[in-house]
Design a protein around this motif. Structure first.
Motif, PDB file in Angstrom:
ATOM      1  N   THR A 188       0.839  -1.202   0.000  1.00 11.11           N
ATOM      2  CA  THR A 188       0.000   0.000   0.000  1.00 11.11           C
ATOM      3  C   THR A 188       0.871   1.246   0.000  1.00 11.11           C
ATOM      4  OG1 THR A 188      -1.799  -1.125   1.174  1.00 11.11           O
ATOM      5  CG2 THR A 188      -1.786   1.277   1.270  1.00 11.11           C
ATOM      6  N   VAL A 189       0.469   2.222  -0.830  1.00  7.76           N
ATOM      7  CA  VAL A 189       1.083   3.550  -0.836  1.00  7.76           C
ATOM      8  C   VAL A 189      -0.056   4.562  -0.707  1.00  7.76           C
ATOM      9  CG1 VAL A 189       3.111   2.869  -2.181  1.00  7.76           C
ATOM     10  CG2 VAL A 189       1.085   3.713  -3.375  1.00  7.76           C
ATOM     11  N   GLU A 190       0.250   5.732  -0.158  1.00  2.60           N
ATOM     12  CA  GLU A 190      -0.814   6.729  -0.011  1.00  2.60           C
ATOM     13  C   GLU A 190      -0.255   8.137  -0.010  1.00  2.60           C
ATOM     14  OE1 GLU A 190      -2.966   6.064   3.692  1.00  2.60           O
ATOM     15  OE2 GLU A 190      -1.238   4.993   4.450  1.00  2.60           O
ATOM     16  N   ALA A 191      -1.161   9.074  -0.305  1.00  2.00           N
ATOM     17  CA  ALA A 191      -0.808  10.484  -0.297  1.00  2.00           C
ATOM     18  C   ALA A 191      -2.072  11.298  -0.060  1.00  2.00           C
ATOM     19  CB  ALA A 191      -0.183  10.904  -1.627  1.00  2.00           C
TER      20      ALA A 191
ATOM     21  N   THR B   1      -5.332   6.256  -1.659  1.00  2.00           N
ATOM     22  CA  THR B   1      -4.668   5.058  -1.149  1.00  2.00           C
ATOM     23  C   THR B   1      -4.677   3.998  -2.239  1.00  2.00           C
ATOM     24  OG1 THR B   1      -5.461   5.566   1.079  1.00  2.00           O
ATOM     25  CG2 THR B   1      -4.656   3.323   0.693  1.00  2.00           C
ATOM     26  N   GLU B   2      -3.491   3.533  -2.601  1.00  2.00           N
ATOM     27  CA  GLU B   2      -3.340   2.507  -3.630  1.00  2.00           C
ATOM     28  C   GLU B   2      -2.809   1.238  -2.988  1.00  2.00           C
ATOM     29  OE1 GLU B   2      -1.739   3.212  -7.989  1.00  2.00           O
ATOM     30  OE2 GLU B   2      -0.779   4.581  -6.590  1.00  2.00           O
TER      31      GLU B   2
ATOM     32  N   LYS C  18       7.332  -0.694  -3.765  1.00  2.00           N
ATOM     33  CA  LYS C  18       6.627   0.323  -2.980  1.00  2.00           C
ATOM     34  C   LYS C  18       7.207   1.710  -3.280  1.00  2.00           C
ATOM     35  CE  LYS C  18       5.062   1.543   1.614  1.00  2.00           C
ATOM     36  NZ  LYS C  18       4.722   1.031   2.936  1.00  2.00           N
ATOM     37  N   GLY C  19       8.529   1.807  -3.345  1.00  2.69           N
ATOM     38  CA  GLY C  19       9.182   3.085  -3.641  1.00  2.69           C
ATOM     39  C   GLY C  19       8.798   3.634  -4.997  1.00  2.69           C
TER      40      GLY C  19
ATOM     41  N   TRP D  30       6.016   2.928  -6.838  1.00  2.00           N
ATOM     42  CA  TRP D  30       4.599   3.313  -6.855  1.00  2.00           C
ATOM     43  C   TRP D  30       4.384   4.585  -6.024  1.00  2.00           C
ATOM     44  CZ3 TRP D  30       0.012   0.284  -8.486  1.00  2.00           C
ATOM     45  CH2 TRP D  30       0.342  -0.760  -9.356  1.00  2.00           C
ATOM     46  N   GLN D  31       5.107   4.701  -4.906  1.00  2.99           N
ATOM     47  CA  GLN D  31       4.976   5.910  -4.084  1.00  2.99           C
ATOM     48  C   GLN D  31       5.509   7.122  -4.848  1.00  2.99           C
ATOM     49  OE1 GLN D  31       3.606   6.114  -0.675  1.00  2.99           O
ATOM     50  NE2 GLN D  31       3.481   8.199  -1.476  1.00  2.99           N
TER      51      GLN D  31
ATOM     52  N   LEU E  42       2.870   8.199  -7.260  1.00  2.00           N
ATOM     53  CA  LEU E  42       1.785   8.846  -6.516  1.00  2.00           C
ATOM     54  C   LEU E  42       2.199  10.245  -6.050  1.00  2.00           C
ATOM     55  CD1 LEU E  42      -1.062   8.692  -5.373  1.00  2.00           C
ATOM     56  CD2 LEU E  42      -0.138   7.426  -3.422  1.00  2.00           C
ATOM     57  N   ASP E  43       3.447  10.401  -5.609  1.00  5.36           N
ATOM     58  CA  ASP E  43       3.940  11.719  -5.203  1.00  5.36           C
ATOM     59  C   ASP E  43       3.977  12.686  -6.393  1.00  5.36           C
ATOM     60  OD1 ASP E  43       4.194  10.804  -2.606  1.00  5.36           O
ATOM     61  OD2 ASP E  43       6.371  10.511  -2.732  1.00  5.36           O
TER      62      ASP E  43
END
Length: 139
Positions: free
Chosen positions: A9-12, A108-109, A123-124, A126-127, A130-131
């Motif tokens: 999971t990644v989120e922003a 949230t992905e 994760k890095g 995809w984050q 998203l960033d």
């Protein structure tokens, strides 16, 4: 070692109303502006049919032309301004939720990892994408 089936999971939090966030996430003319993990990559092409059964494809390419790939799949669940779920071409599932909180939207992905790269690397990446989306949408 993490189990290979453990979702990531990644989120922003995006400082923009959910209507704008949804539009910038789903419209090809916006996708090509934010969908890359680093400055030496870009997304020269995107198509997106955001409905159950609809397909999407985004070409992600190194700016120096050394490599590129198509990120593509099919939508299995779409709730406008709230939720997108799809299957990537390799069968992995991705779920993206959009939670409106006033003039901010939490994105949230959650995605099934692939078996090639370490989870932290995935994760890095995809984050980072998203960033980039957050920065592009907030400008």
């Amino acid at each position: 070692m993490e189990p290979s089936n453990q979702a990531i999971t990644v989120e922003a939090t995006v400082k923009a109303p959910v209507k704008k966030v949804w539009e910038f996430w789903t419209k090809p003319e916006h996708i090509t502006k934010w969908c890359q993990a680093s400055d030496d990559w870009h997304a020269p092409y995107a198509e997106n049919d955001v409905r159950v059964g609809g397909k999407f494809k985004t070409t992600m390419a190194a700016k120096d032309g050394s490599m590129s790939f198509d990120f593509e799949g099919v939508y299995i669940n779409v709730e406008e301004d709230k939720l997108i779920e799809y299957l990537i071409a390799d069968g992995r599932k991705v779920s993206i939720s959009f939670a409106a909180e006033g003039n901010e939207t939490n994105v949230t992905e959650t995605f099934d990892p692939e078996d090639t790269n370490p989870h932290e690397m995935q994760k890095g990446g995809w984050q980072a994408i998203l960033d980039n989306f957050r920065k592009y949408t907030e400008q």
